[in-house]
Design a protein around this motif. Structure first.
Motif, PDB file in Angstrom:
ATOM      1  N   VAL A   1      37.181  55.676  26.033  1.00 15.61           N
ATOM      2  CA  VAL A   1      37.399  54.335  25.499  1.00 15.61           C
ATOM      3  C   VAL A   1      37.853  54.403  24.042  1.00 15.61           C
ATOM      4  O   VAL A   1      37.206  55.079  23.230  1.00 15.61           O
TER       5      VAL A   1
ATOM      6  N   GLY B   1      38.182  52.941  20.251  1.00 11.31           N
ATOM      7  CA  GLY B   1      37.258  52.138  19.462  1.00 11.31           C
ATOM      8  C   GLY B   1      37.607  52.145  17.995  1.00 11.31           C
ATOM      9  O   GLY B   1      38.559  52.811  17.556  1.00 11.31           O
TER      10      GLY B   1
ATOM     11  N   LYS C   1      40.191  54.410  13.559  1.00 11.12           N
ATOM     12  CA  LYS C   1      40.472  54.441  14.988  1.00 11.12           C
ATOM     13  C   LYS C   1      39.878  55.706  15.592  1.00 11.12           C
ATOM     14  O   LYS C   1      40.129  56.823  15.102  1.00 11.12           O
TER      15      LYS C   1
ATOM     16  N   TYR D   1      36.262  57.529  22.269  1.00 15.18           N
ATOM     17  CA  TYR D   1      34.899  57.864  22.700  1.00 15.18           C
ATOM     18  C   TYR D   1      34.910  58.466  24.093  1.00 15.18           C
ATOM     19  O   TYR D   1      35.514  57.925  25.019  1.00 15.18           O
TER      20      TYR D   1
ATOM     21  N   ILE E   1      29.986  51.660  16.288  1.00 16.18           N
ATOM     22  CA  ILE E   1      31.275  51.983  16.897  1.00 16.18           C
ATOM     23  C   ILE E   1      31.625  50.832  17.837  1.00 16.18           C
ATOM     24  O   ILE E   1      30.880  50.538  18.778  1.00 16.18           O
ATOM     25  N   ILE E   2      32.722  50.157  17.569  1.00 17.68           N
ATOM     26  CA  ILE E   2      33.116  48.980  18.343  1.00 17.68           C
ATOM     27  C   ILE E   2      34.196  49.395  19.334  1.00 17.68           C
ATOM     28  O   ILE E   2      35.296  49.790  18.939  1.00 17.68           O
ATOM     29  N   LEU E   3      33.868  49.306  20.610  1.00 17.03           N
ATOM     30  CA  LEU E   3      34.768  49.776  21.655  1.00 17.03           C
ATOM     31  C   LEU E   3      35.744  48.691  22.092  1.00 17.03           C
ATOM     32  O   LEU E   3      35.409  47.499  22.115  1.00 17.03           O
ATOM     33  N   ASP E   4      36.931  49.117  22.472  1.00 18.13           N
ATOM     34  CA  ASP E   4      37.966  48.220  23.003  1.00 18.13           C
ATOM     35  C   ASP E   4      37.961  48.353  24.523  1.00 18.13           C
ATOM     36  O   ASP E   4      38.603  49.241  25.086  1.00 18.13           O
TER      37      ASP E   4
ATOM     38  N   PRO F   1      44.291  46.689  19.195  1.00 25.44           N
ATOM     39  CA  PRO F   1      43.066  46.551  19.996  1.00 25.44           C
ATOM     40  C   PRO F   1      42.623  45.106  20.122  1.00 25.44           C
ATOM     41  O   PRO F   1      41.521  44.738  19.730  1.00 25.44           O
TER      42      PRO F   1
ATOM     43  N   LYS G   1      31.494  43.530  27.235  1.00 22.53           N
ATOM     44  CA  LYS G   1      30.188  44.158  27.016  1.00 22.53           C
ATOM     45  C   LYS G   1      29.065  43.174  27.335  1.00 22.53           C
ATOM     46  O   LYS G   1      28.090  43.510  28.022  1.00 22.53           O
TER      47      LYS G   1
END
Length: 553
Positions: free
Chosen positions: A81, A83, A138, A141, A261-264, A317, A326
């Protein structure tokens, strides 16, 4: 006065039951619900999911992203993923000396982790670097225990990105791995790769492009043992640091997990996506989830994954749908996890004939609670149709409302979704459909037998009939929980004391190689490397370990 109130309450309750039962035959027929009569196959209460269905696997893996507990339990990752690490995030690095890293290197999200690599003599101390992110970084993960250097597949997905093939002989070649990953990611602006072992770490490609020094401190030496003992180090100081590192990972064990950590989710790649990676479908046939591997993927599927990943990283993103996936996944888990667990507990109690009727009513109440928002007025058993009672088709409206409640609005709006989002939508649909199918089937059979407290029968069912019903309920519930396999149900029972923490076997505990031995010798020596085919390492089970000496894992 009390007896009068009680009499009034009983009268009102009795009236409510009578009113609810009086005209059963006047409820709208199934034809009142568009599409149900022509689509009954989809809503068959006795038809379970396809053997090769993967929606529930996508659901659980995605709903476990950046959570330490489920990714320790199922250590072989199946998700990649993109992020972002936001501005102001602090990251930590244990340095070998008073110099900033100039090459590719690692940082940790917790100082408890990085300080293990803060090496120095007792006389001179060690150097510990704290960095702050100055512009959005950027990252990519890899889920599972992707920082665990093991031959059983923990690094499969990284291998595919770095080298387009699995290279188990390079499992310990971290220098080459980070070099090739960073070279690959440069064209997409990727500056880090997020992995997990005992806690989360990030492979950093450039220490100066997105970060600046917050502090660089000369600390007291950690004085950790560098023992070559293949078992646990014996000194309490080293053991204490290992236990406290596990303690710091507890903060990210469960939802919401590691939030820095902010996932897309719109760029997510899942190797459980059967449209994207069809070659792995036959390799999973008859194989338990513990043993699912990405190894064996076809060349065509590797190319397809790489193309999809390149597209995700090349665009901004931002999802056109605006859906918070989420939260959408977690809402489903929140709604059903504890109630399914509680019902399973009730179904495993031992009861005598005198208490089994009351107990079955308690379980029926739980089933009714699960289905309450979806129990439409039409869905009551008709008292003049033996066939309808046998197939429970009268309950189909409940199943449909329950199964579509979390996704119908997304589908009906015709929202433009990215391929990854369509996969997530399907995962929620498949998962909720099976939960609702089983719950509706159980509830309907309880209604027919006469154990529903709101619709008491003229004659109480015989104990043998109730036992048969409870046995069927237990089988259905057990199969459902096994199919879902949610890690939220995996916990230490009984709960650990205040001086203990709940622990799953985790790399690198138990992995202390003999210095100078060739890698193949280390892998072959079962006394040094736990056998992945046996015991608690292959099937991690939770257990309580002490936070104080005497320590043990």
């Amino acid at each position: 006065m009390v007896s009068t109130r009680r009499a009034v309450w009983l009268f009102l309750a009795f009236e409510r039951v009578l009113t609810a039962q009086i005209p059963l035959s006047s409820h709208p027929p199934l034809s009142f619900y568009p599409g149900l009569e022509t689509d009954l196959g989809q809503w068959d209460l006795d038809k379970g999911p396809a053997v090769n269905a993967t929606g529930h696997l996508v659901f659980e893996t995605v709903n476990s992203l950046l959570q330490a507990w489920p990714n320790t339990r199922h250590r072989i990752g199946h998700t990649i993923v993109p992020g972002i690490i936001p501005v102001g995030t602090l990251l930590y690095h244990g340095a070998a000396g008073p110099h900033l890293p100039t090459a590719l290197d690692w940082v940790a999200v917790e100082p408890d982790h990085s300080i293990l690599f803060c090496e120095g003599s007792i006389e001179k101390g060690c150097w510990h670097l704290t960095l702050t992110v100055t512009r959005p970084m950027k990252v990519l993960y890899f889920d599972g225990s992707s920082g665990a250097k093991l031959l059983e597949g923990t690094m499969d997905t990284q291998d595919l990105v770095a080298w387009s093939e699995m290279k188990p002989e390079w499992v310990k070649n971290e220098g080459q791995r980070i070099k090739d990953l960073c070279k690959w990611g440069e064209k997409y602006g990727v500056n880090g790769f997020v992995r997990m072992q005992m806690n989360f770490e990030i492979m950093i490609c450039n220490f100066t492009s997105h970060m600046e020094v917050a502090s660089f401190l000369n600390l007291e030496s950690t004085r950790l043992s560098r023992s070559t003992n293949p078992e646990l180090p014996e000194d309490n100081n080293t053991m204490h640091r290992a236990v406290e590192l596990r303690q710091s990972s507890l903060w990210h064990d469960r939802y919401p997990g590691e939030t820095r950590i902010i996932l897309d989710f719109s760029g997510l790649i899942s190797f459980y996506d059967t449209a994207l990676v069809p070659s792995l479908v036959p390799r999973r046939a008859g194989v338990e989830r513990w043993d699912h591997r990405v190894a064996g993927i076809s060349t065509e599927d590797i190319e397809r994954v790489q193309d999809r990943l390149a597209q995700a990283l090349a665009r901004p993103p931002v999802t056109t749908s605006g859906i918070d996936w989420k939260t959408a996944l977690q809402v489903v888990a929140d709604r059903y996890a504890s109630r399914l667990e509680f019902m399973h507990h009730l179904l495993n109690l031992t009861l005598d004939d005198g208490s089994i009727f009351k107990h079955s009513q308690q379980i029926q109440r739980q089933l009714r609670t699960v289905l309450l928002p979806y129990t439409v007025f039409a869905a009551l058993p008709p008292n003049n149709s033996v066939t309808a009672n046998a197939t429970n088709s009268w309950a189909v409206p409940v199943l449909r409302e329950c199964a579509t409640s979390h996704t119908a609005s997304i589908v009906s709006r015709g929202t433009t979704l990215m391929p990854s989002e369509r996969l997530l939508l399907q995962a929620i649909r498949e998962t909720t459909h099976e939960i609702c199918r089983v719950a509706t089937k159980m509830w309907a059979s309880g209604m027919i037998l006469g154990v529903d407290p709101l619709y008491p029968p003229e004659l109480r069912p015989e104990p043998d009939s109730i036992r048969t019903l409870v046995g069927e309920w237990k089988e259905d519930a057990t199969q459902l929980l096994s199919w879902l396999d949610w890690s939220v149900w995996v916990k230490c029972r009984p709960a650990c004391s205040f001086e203990e923490i709940c622990y799953l076997p985790t790399w690198p505990i138990g992995f202390f190689p003999t210095p100078g031995a060739p890698p193949e010798a280390r892998w072959a020596n079962a006394s040094l490397w736990p056998d992945p085919n046996n015991g608690e390492w292959r099937r991690p089970q939770p257990k309580c370990i002490r936070r104080l000496e005497p320590y043990s894992f």
